[in-house]
Design a protein around this motif. Structure first.
Motif, PDB file in Angstrom:
ATOM      1  N   GLU B 158       0.827  -1.203   0.000  1.00 23.99           N
ATOM      2  CA  GLU B 158       0.000   0.000   0.000  1.00 23.99           C
ATOM      3  C   GLU B 158       0.866   1.259   0.000  1.00 23.99           C
ATOM      4  N   SER B 238      -4.132  -1.469  -4.463  1.00 22.26           N
ATOM      5  CA  SER B 238      -3.759  -1.479  -3.058  1.00 22.26           C
ATOM      6  C   SER B 238      -4.770  -0.803  -2.151  1.00 22.26           C
ATOM      7  N   ALA B 239      -5.584   0.069  -2.702  1.00 15.82           N
ATOM      8  CA  ALA B 239      -6.481   0.838  -1.840  1.00 15.82           C
ATOM      9  C   ALA B 239      -7.532  -0.081  -1.232  1.00 15.82           C
TER      10      ALA B 239
END
Lengths: 117, 501, 146, 181
Positions: B158, B238-239
């Protein structure tokens, strides 16, 4: 013209640092350089030869309406905002870089998986 | 003063965002409550605004502080209505969905909702803004909120994705600001309507094209258009899932496509007849994005990464459609923005549900979710059909309009390409269905329970809207998308409306 | 970074006091002289940072500091938004100033309608916010326990 | 205007130092030098508000950089001694690109007003209305807090966003495994 070109040069140096350096902190520094270049360019756009800062200091000026020979205040107001935005982004970038350091114990992006290339 | 509701679009979410940190000290659940109430209110206001514009036929306008021209203008026409509706529908679903989804993370609940509200505030502020520099400020608000939200999990991937996204995004922002400085140096005004009149007097000189190129580079980075797509896949991947839905469904469309088209069509006055070079450029880059994104999506084995590449491909569709430049092309682009926001929003939320329940997104490990998670499965399937352009879903009509537009403009190869990549979209989305939701050999991970009720509710809202927009496409075209497309087609008419009103 | 020697601490105390005063001055005179809420707010943050460095507070940062700065920050934001909304409620204009608030005589401290108030709100917000950023970046552990 | 040119030269030199030094602390200081030259140029350009803000912001930026560098490492391990072929080629390519860009922008800059002669289309109105309508003698203040106060609300929000973002990124947390909730 020459001051404008110097700003463009600073922009290019910053871009070079962002693209070519493999160190996270250097990349943040490069971004700061880009931001200074744009801010300075914008502020210089409003400069007027032989004019004064846009602040009224004497009450006479208010009444008489004299001394209206000011530099352009609008870019100043806008750059003020842009400086604050730059500070905010720099702080957030630094915190991301620091978090990455905590994970990998290095600022070298060639050792950080996804930042390669 | 018919525009008096306009400041609410910014004031409501900002008040919510400032209140969340204060009130969540008293009770942590205030964060959820404030976010949901705020986004519901915003949805109400945007529907009201749309109805007003539709009924009166006249755009709403508002001068902040009562200063004409020298103050900041707010502007709400049919195009804004469409964009604001999309933002707040997806925003509402994302905030409701997040309430239970956030159980996956330790802590940070109030931070998440504060940032989500700031993201929504930034996008709304950008949509209603009628001032060049003001647009930049609101782009930055939403962008900075999105960087922090991408890094929300604070695991390696992230933070890496967020850093990469942030560097690219901020360089794009600096380029935009440079373009704004150039415009100001020459035109010495910031109000979009006034600016378009001043710019019209300058002619199509190298300056004109250079500024357009500068702005295009900035917006291309924001929307993840082809040479700059690198950040998008990682960031969306990644969010947290509701943020992926916001980023893919709304953020790239509003800060990229909407802001660009508003400036180019209404301020710089580009039109197919006068500046074909601009439109051909859009088609070229759009086609490349469409093809590369679609092919890359096909090769992915990760649920969310596949969806992220698919977003690049769909952005390509939108750009191609804008580049066609006739009514059907632009209407198709706007319809596709709507259909994609609803469809891709559903898909990302579905991926979040799957991930929350099973702990993995790897399609090779998942199996048989259809048995235990029927609502998620069918949401996914219906949204996939819409994205792939099967009738009678929303996505079918957007692709149909795009193809009609291409044929009307005698770009047959483009019509063919658009149809072909609908099939590719169907291919990679059914791949997900086959691999994750139905029974297959050699995989282990499955879920025992359906996702929590609120998460299912958020998905269902989006799916029902996808179907409704498809079934009632006539109404949507006549009252929402058509008028919005005409705003872009009318180009410099914009200035006359703003300054005359 | 532990606390520093006595000389440093005493001098820092004096300096921080002066900095705070100067920051306050700049905030309050923002509508008359250069500077304003932002510049003054940064000075306030700088004073707080100095004190925390000299007295080694950075290491023992606790919940309290964060909670305090986030409360100040949010209130600053709310105050600023409130000023905008006040104009909206009273005269239908977001950020209405002229004709609605006491403008006063030009060049006096109490003049300019909402401008000094807005400066105070921004100063509050900026001071607290930047101090929070410094604590997060400079504190020795990742201290953001909930 | 001689001092302006000198400062521009200092600024560019400091930027090169910041880019090439092996010590990160030195790079941060060089960045500070760039920032302070910019601040002095703001004074020369009759923008005292900007100069004050730039000085305090620059100080704070350097403090932030220092805080991070002191807590991590101050050696840039990626800068190597001696010139490598790869780097040289990249620099050459970038110089070519930069030269092209400069040539392009010289043409474009011909069209904007010459340095020191702004158009001041809307600025004229701000200067005229500034004091009497808002009561602020500082016209920049009048613009950022009254005429364009809405922008400043956005600016304050950007800072707020960044603060919440930094706190989010630096928080002591990670994901839970499925089944833990």
């Amino acid at each position: 013209m020459i001051p404008y070109l110097a700003c463009v040069l600073l922009f290019l140096i910053g871009l070079y640092v962002v693209i070519s350096k493999r160190n996270l902190i250097k990349i943040v520094i490069g971004f700061s350089l880009i931001e200074y270049a744009v801010n300075l360019f914008f502020a210089l756009v409003g400069f007027k030869k032989g004019a004064l800062a846009p602040i009224i200091t004497q009450p006479e000026q208010v009444r008489m309406g004299v001394a209206r020979n000011f530099v352009d205040p609008v870019p100043q107001a806008l750059v003020l905002t842009a400086i604050v935005i730059g500070l905010s982004t720099t702080a957030l970038m630094l915190s991301l870089a620091m978090r990455l350091y905590e994970k990998y114990k290095t600022f070298d992006i060639s050792e950080i998986r996804r930042l390669k290339g | 003063m018919e525009g008096r509701i306009l400041p609410l679009f910014v004031a409501i979410p900002l008040a919510g965002a400032f209140l969340v940190p204060l009130l969540s000290k008293l009770w942590t659940r205030f964060a959820d409550l404030i976010a949901s109430i705020t986004s519901a209110l915003l949805l109400g206001v945007s529907v009201y605004g749309w109805l007003m514009v539709n009924a009166g036929g006249m755009p709403l306008h508002y001068w902040v502080g009562g200063w004409r021209i020298i103050g900041i203008a707010m502007w709400f026409d049919a195009l804004t209505a469409l964009i604001v509706l999309i933002i707040n529908i997806v925003g509402f679903c994302a905030s409701v969905y997040s309430i239970r989804y956030l159980d996956r993370y330790t802590g940070g609940r109030w931070k998440f909702f504060t940032l989500l509200l700031l993201l929504i505030a930034g996008l709304n502020g950008l949509a209603i803004s009628g001032d060049l520099f003001n647009m930049f400020v609101f782009i930055e608000i939403s962008a900075i909120a999105s960087y922090a939200l991408v890094a929300f999990g604070t695991e390696e991937e992230e933070v890496e994705a967020a850093f990469k996204y942030m560097v690219l995004g901020e360089v794009g922002g600096a380029v935009l600001l440079f373009g704004i400085a150039l415009i100001y140096a020459r035109a010495s005004t910031l109000n979009l309507a006034h600016l378009s009149q001043v710019l019209a007097g300058f002619g199509r000189t190298p300056f004109y094209w250079f500024v357009i190129a500068t702005l295009l580079i900035g917006f291309a980075i924001k929307m993840g258009m082809e040479p700059f797509h690198a950040w998008l896949a990682d960031a969306h991947f990644s969010a947290p899932a509701p943020i992926s839905a916001m980023l893919s469904g709304v953020f790239i469309k509003v800060t990229g496509v909407y802001a660009m088209s508003r400036l180019m069509f209404n301020v710089f006055g580009v039109s197919r007849a006068e500046t074909p070079a601009f439109f051909n450029l859009l088609i070229a880059f759009g086609a490349v994005s469409m093809v590369l994104g679609g092919l890359l999506a096909y090769t992915q084995n990760d649920y969310k990464r596949l969806l992220a590449y698919s977003s690049i491909s769909q952005i390509g569709y939108i750009l191609v459609a804008l580049g066609i430049g006739n009514f059907w092309g632009i209407a198709g682009a706007l319809f596709h923005i709507l259909a994609h926001a609803l469809g891709k929003g559903t898909l990302f939320l579905a991926s979040g549900s799957v991930e929350r329940q099973t702990g993995t997104r790897n399609l090779e490990q998942l199996k048989g979710l259809e048995k235990t998670m029927p609502a998620t499965t069918w949401s996914h399937i219906l949204a996939s059909f819409s994205m792939a352009g099967l009738p009678p879903f929303a996505g079918f009509f957007s692709k149909l309009f795009i193809i009609i537009g291409a044929i009307a403009a005698r770009m047959y190869w483009l019509a063919f390409l658009a149809a072909l990549f609908s099939a590719v979209t169907l291919g990679y989305l059914t791949k997900v269905v086959n691999m994750a939701f139905f029974v297959k050999q050699n995989s282990s991970v499955t879920s025992t329970r359906e996702a929590p009720g609120l998460m299912v509710l958020a998905m269902l809202v989006l799916v029902v809207l996808t179907v409704a927009v498809g079934v009632g496409f006539r109404g949507v075209l006549d009252h929402l998308v058509g008028p919005a497309a005409r705003v872009l087609l009318n180009g410099l008419e914009y200035a006359r409306l703003v300054l005359g009103g | 970074m532990r606390g520093m020697s006595l000389i440093v601490q005493v001098m820092t105390g004096l300096l921080a006091g002066i900095l705070l005063l100067y920051g306050g001055y700049i905030i309050l005179h923002g509508h008359l002289t250069p500077g304003g809420g932002f510049a003054g707010g940064v000075l306030v943050a700088a004073a707080l940072i100095l004190v925390s460095l000299a007295f080694g507070a950075v290491e023992q940062v606790e919940r309290r500091e964060y909670i305090l700065s986030s409360i100040f920050e949010s209130s600053g934001g709310l105050l600023f938004l409130g000023l905008a909304v006040a104009g909206y409620l009273a005269a239908d204009y977001f950020f209405r100033n002229a004709g609605l608030f006491y403008i006063g005589r030009p060049l006096e401290l109490v003049s300019g309608g909402i401008i000094p108030l807005a400066n105070i709100a921004i100063g509050l917000k900026v001071g607290a916010g930047l101090f929070a950023i410094f604590l997060a970046l400079g504190a020795s552990r990742f201290v953001m326990k909930e | 205007m001689l001092e302006l040119y000198l400062l521009l030269a200092v600024m560019l030199a400091a930027a090169l130092v910041a880019s090439e030094t092996r010590n990160l602390l030195a790079a941060a200081v060089a960045l500070g030098l760039v920032g302070f030259s910019v601040a002095i140029m703001f004074i020369l350009a009759q923008a005292p508000d900007l100069a004050i803000v730039q000085i305090v912001v620059e100080t704070l930026t350097v403090v932030f950089f220092t805080a991070v560098i002191l807590r991590t490492t101050d050696v840039d391990t990626t800068v190597t001694q001696g010139l490598k072929m790869e780097t040289a080629m990249f620099v050459a390519a970038f110089l070519a690109f930069g030269g092209l860009f400069l040539a392009l922008i010289i043409g474009v800059l011909q069209e904007i007003p010459r340095f020191g002669e702004p158009v001041m289309r809307i600025a004229q109105e701000y200067v005229q209305l500034g004091l009497e309508r808002t009561g602020a003698a500082n016209i920049v203040s009048a613009i950022i807090l009254d005429f364009r106060g809405y922008d400043t609300l956005g600016e304050a929000t950007v800072l707020f966003t960044a603060v919440v973002g930094v706190l989010t990124v630096m928080r002591l947390a990670s994901r839970k495994k499925p089944g833990e909730f």
